[in-house]
Write an enzyme that holds these catalytic residues in place. Structure first.
Site, short mmCIF file in Angstrom:
data_model
loop_
_atom_site.label_atom_id
_atom_site.label_comp_id
_atom_site.label_asym_id
_atom_site.label_seq_id
_atom_site.Cartn_x
_atom_site.Cartn_y
_atom_site.Cartn_z
CG PHE A 1 -9.74 -1.54 11.23
CD1 PHE A 1 -8.85 -1.62 12.29
CD2 PHE A 1 -10.02 -2.91 10.53
CE1 PHE A 1 -8.51 -2.71 13.10
CE2 PHE A 1 -9.39 -3.97 11.16
CZ PHE A 1 -8.89 -3.92 12.29
CD GLU B 1 -8.82 -5.33 7.83
OE1 GLU B 1 -8.59 -4.19 7.66
OE2 GLU B 1 -7.94 -6.25 8.42
CD1 TRP B 2 -6.16 -6.42 4.46
CD2 TRP B 2 -6.09 -6.53 2.44
NE1 TRP B 2 -5.72 -5.32 3.92
CE2 TRP B 2 -5.07 -5.44 2.78
CE3 TRP B 2 -6.23 -6.84 0.83
CZ2 TRP B 2 -4.50 -4.58 1.76
CZ3 TRP B 2 -5.18 -6.11 -0.02
CH2 TRP B 2 -4.70 -4.94 0.63
CD GLU C 1 -1.52 -0.32 8.67
OE1 GLU C 1 -2.10 -1.27 9.06
OE2 GLU C 1 -1.27 -0.28 7.34
CD GLU D 1 0.63 -4.72 8.20
OE1 GLU D 1 0.02 -5.96 7.99
OE2 GLU D 1 0.34 -3.94 9.16
#
Ligand SMILES: *[C@@H]1O[C@H](CO)[C@@H](O)[C@H](O)[C@H]1NC(C)=O
Ligand SMILES: *[C@@H]1O[C@H](CO)[C@@H](O)[C@H](O)[C@H]1NC(C)=O
Ligand SMILES: *[C@@H]1O[C@H](CO)[C@@H](O)[C@H](O)[C@H]1NC(C)=O
Ligand SMILES: *[C@@H]1O[C@H](CO)[C@@H](O)[C@H](O)[C@H]1NC(C)=O
Ligand SMILES: *[C@@H]1O[C@H](CO)[C@@H](O)[C@H](O)[C@H]1NC(C)=O
Ligand SMILES: *[C@@H]1O[C@H](CO)[C@@H](O)[C@H](O)[C@H]1NC(C)=O
Ligand SMILES: *[C@@H]1O[C@H](CO)[C@@H](O)[C@H](O)[C@H]1NC(C)=O
Ligand SMILES: *[C@@H]1O[C@H](CO)[C@@H](O)[C@H](O)[C@H]1NC(C)=O
Ligand SMILES: *[C@@H]1O[C@H](CO)[C@@H](O)[C@H](O)[C@H]1NC(C)=O
Length: 578
Positions: A547, A538-539, A481, A270
């Site tokens: 997730f 999640e960052w 993803e 990404e």
């Protein structure tokens, strides 16, 4: 990893020599504790060990009680009984297997690969173990106030660094066939370049061998956002073309080591997103004079050249490898049928997927609208560079979670392009999740922590056609993803209520049905990877957004299958061509 204790002190006793100004921005030192040597004492050069990097830029980290590699915890057979059906009438008495009526005109072709994905910093933990150097994410989570809304770090995460055998065994127990993970660059090269940490190579040797032992196809990503801190502090990471040779050297190490065991490789994950992280927060990393709005595109330029370099290197080592990058984004739907919205849609493709996919799949160069902007400050690719970049993805690997309606900015596209202070400049397209009637959203919303994500699976067939028609990938399309954050899952404290995740279950079922429709219509889809193997960091949302198709109790590091894991796996039981 116990056998590699021998190597444990390698970096503590062999510091590298670096030039001071390149490695220790004084502002950063000033914002850390003033310990043994303040910035003012560095005049010409300084020797930094990995431990020094941690002490100066990150500080103490947390550890977990399981801190050596462990054998898999046996999987309770009760946890492998599929959940009660969610929505399949009629309900036969006692039936516990999802009773989806099979659509006989659908199938996943033989050879279709399906599994789960994770990424090093989000799952591994053990951040200082066995010689790992810090990455920019160790600084972002530890030092940058409020960068992560929950103040969570990846110090322990899912403790995958020690529990990977169990994690792989559980993927196999579900009947999934593929595990996609990323390597921590700063484990293998604690300074990003130079000395190699053999312990890290031994670790990933065993991760890969464990996959093969369980009949799981390992897929490896070289870079999933965790840039070695030293490269950021030395030359601004992806903002410098120096990264091209460092990335290539790193790629050489891993391709040489694992090309005979790993067929599927992804260079970077990404780039639209990680290039979008630039500018990094001021005063924590090396300063740059590149204007903030230009930084993502400078990054993208160096990513394309690094990727192309690594691609050709991989092919020279083993021509049979599948090498691509993973890009990301959703289908772009014109909000109205106006000319302005149609133009906004094209701008949105050009500034997103097209940014990386046009150079690699079409002609070695940027798409028109993006080129109009970047030609003002980026050097044009030379003919040689274009030829080097074109054709360097073997598959179109796309992380495609959702879709958006696209429209012109309020001020109009031309006015936006002429006004660098318009918040939508330079893309000059706007997005919304709401239909033009202003009432319904595109689909069920994910968690409020992920406002970018609604279910939009009814657009997936159109999107797959668009990808195939536009970029014509020779090796087909993989959805590398996809997934959804079950709304408010983090508020559930009782295990039973966590484990049944109907929004996510429905998402996977309808998404895979959409793929089956597209396959039936002639789109070459070759694989899917659910994000994610389990709940993870999640960052900037920390652990507050979930997730996973498995729940992880972060207190005990116990793993549990959620209902969606069965929904996902069952689709392949039903539709995979025998
Ligand atoms: C880096 O830039 C910031 C402004 O973004 C400035 O405040 C700081 O003094 C600069 N640091 C150095 C070492 O030049
Ligand atoms: C590993 O964990 C144990 C407790 O389980 C602790 O006693 C030991 O100090 C830890 N070792 C390291 C290297 O962190
Ligand atoms: C995170 O840490 C900052 C600084 O210590 C603090 O102001 C903030 O309230 C913390 N946030 C949470 C959610 O704990
Ligand atoms: C090249 O890679 C493939 C896996 O993609 C492997 O099967 C093959 O053995 C490798 N070739 C050599 C010469 O190692
Ligand atoms: C780029 O590569 C594709 C095939 O991968 C080819 O069809 C196309 O002609 C190439 N374009 C240029 C400008 O070389
Ligand atoms: C983008 O669209 C939103 C409506 O979804 C609107 O409120 C906002 O003003 C628009 N932004 C610009 C800069 O046009
Ligand atoms: C440029 O955009 C800003 C922010 O939207 C706005 O305040 C300003 O009026 C615009 N300038 C012109 C000349 O339209
Ligand atoms: C996680 O483990 C802790 C410690 O055993 C326990 O108190 C807690 O209830 C568990 N959480 C869930 C959701 O099962
Ligand atoms: C079965 O699949 C075909 C082809 O995709 C589709 O047209 C049809 O609507 C499907 N039937 C059902 C009941 O979903």
């Amino acid at each position: 990893m116990s056998l590699s204790i021998l190597f444990a002190l390698l970096f503590a006793v062999s510091p590298v020599v670096v030039s001071q100004h390149a490695s220790v921005p004084s502002s950063t030192v000033a914002s850390t504790s003033q310990t043994s040597s303040g910035a003012s004492s560095f005049t010409t050069s300084v020797e930094l060990s990995v431990e020094d990097l941690w002490d100066l830029y990150v500080g103490p980290v947390s550890t977990f009680s399981i801190n050596t590699t462990v054998e898999p915890t046996p999987i309770p057979s009760s946890s492998l009984v599929p959940p009660p059906a969610l929505y399949y009438p009629p309900f036969p008495k006692g039936q516990q297997v999802p009773l989806q009526p099979k659509n006989e005109s659908w199938k996943f072709p033989k050879g279709f690969w399906y599994g789960v994905a994770g990424a090093a910093y989000q799952i591994e933990g053990a951040v200082k173990a066995e010689g790992r150097g810090p990455s920019i994410w160790d600084v972002l989570t530890h030092r940058v106030v409020n960068y992560v809304s929950t103040n969570d770090t990846g110090d322990i995460a899912d403790n995958n660094y020690y529990q990977y055998k169990e994690d792989i065994a559980r993927i196999a127990a579900l009947g999934l066939k593929t595990y996609s993970f990323s390597l921590s660059w700063s484990r293998i090269l604690p300074f990003g370049s130079g000395s190699i940490n053999e312990q890290a190579l031994l670790h990933y040797d065993d991760v890969i061998d464990t996959c093969l032992q369980y009949g799981i196809i390992p897929q490896v990503t070289l870079f999933h956002w965790d840039l070695p801190l030293f490269l950021q502090n030395t030359y601004n990471g992806w903002l410098s073309d120096k990264i091209i040779s460092d990335f290539t050297d790193y790629a050489r190490i891993v391709f040489n080591r694992w090309h005979s065991k790993v067929h599927y490789w992804f260079t970077v994950n990404e780039p639209i997103v990680f290039c979008g992280f630039y500018p990094l927060p001021a005063n924590y990393f090396k300063n740059t004079t590149i204007p903030p709005k230009q930084q993502p595109y400078v990054c993208g330029h160096n990513v394309l050249l690094s990727h192309a370099s690594a691609y050709h290197l991989a092919k020279s080592i083993n021509s049979s490898l599948s090498v691509s990058f993973k890009t990301n984004g959703g289908f772009k739907i014109p909000r109205t049928d106006s000319q302005a919205d149609a133009e906004a849609v094209q701008r949105a493709w050009d500034f997103n997927e097209g940014w990386f996919a046009n150079p690699t799949f079409i002609n070695g160069d940027y798409p028109t609208h993006l080129k109009d902007y970047v030609s003002g400050f980026l050097p044009a690719f030379t003919d040689k560079q274009k030829a080097q970049i074109n054709g360097t993805c073997d598959i179109f690997a796309h992380d495609a979670y959702t879709s958006d309606f696209i429209m012109a900015p309020d001020a109009g596209i031309d006015a936006c392009i002429a006004n660098t202070t318009n918040p939508l400049y330079p893309g000059c397209y706007n997005t919304t999740k709401v239909y033009a009637n202003g009432y319904w959203t595109i689909g069920a919303a994910g968690d409020p922590g992920t406002p970018w994500l609604n279910q939009a699976t009814d657009w997936v067939p159109s999107f797959l056609h668009y990808m195939q028609d536009t970029w014509k990938p020779r090796g087909g399309i993989a959805i590398t993803e996809f997934g959804i954050s079950e709304p408010y899952e983090e508020l559930r404290t009782n295990l039973a209520s966590i484990l049944i995740d109907p929004i996510r279950s429905n998402y996977y079922k309808s998404y895979l049905e959409a793929i089956l429709i597209a396959i039936g219509e002639g789109v070459n889809v070759v694989g899917t990877l659910a994000w994610s193997i389990y709940d993870n960091l999640e960052w900037s949302q920390g652990y507050s957004v979930k997730f996973g198709i498995q729940y992880v109790n972060l207190t005990t590091q116990e793993r549990y299958f959620k209902a969606s894991a069965f929904e996902y796996a069952n689709m392949f039981n039903v539709y995979l061509e025998k």
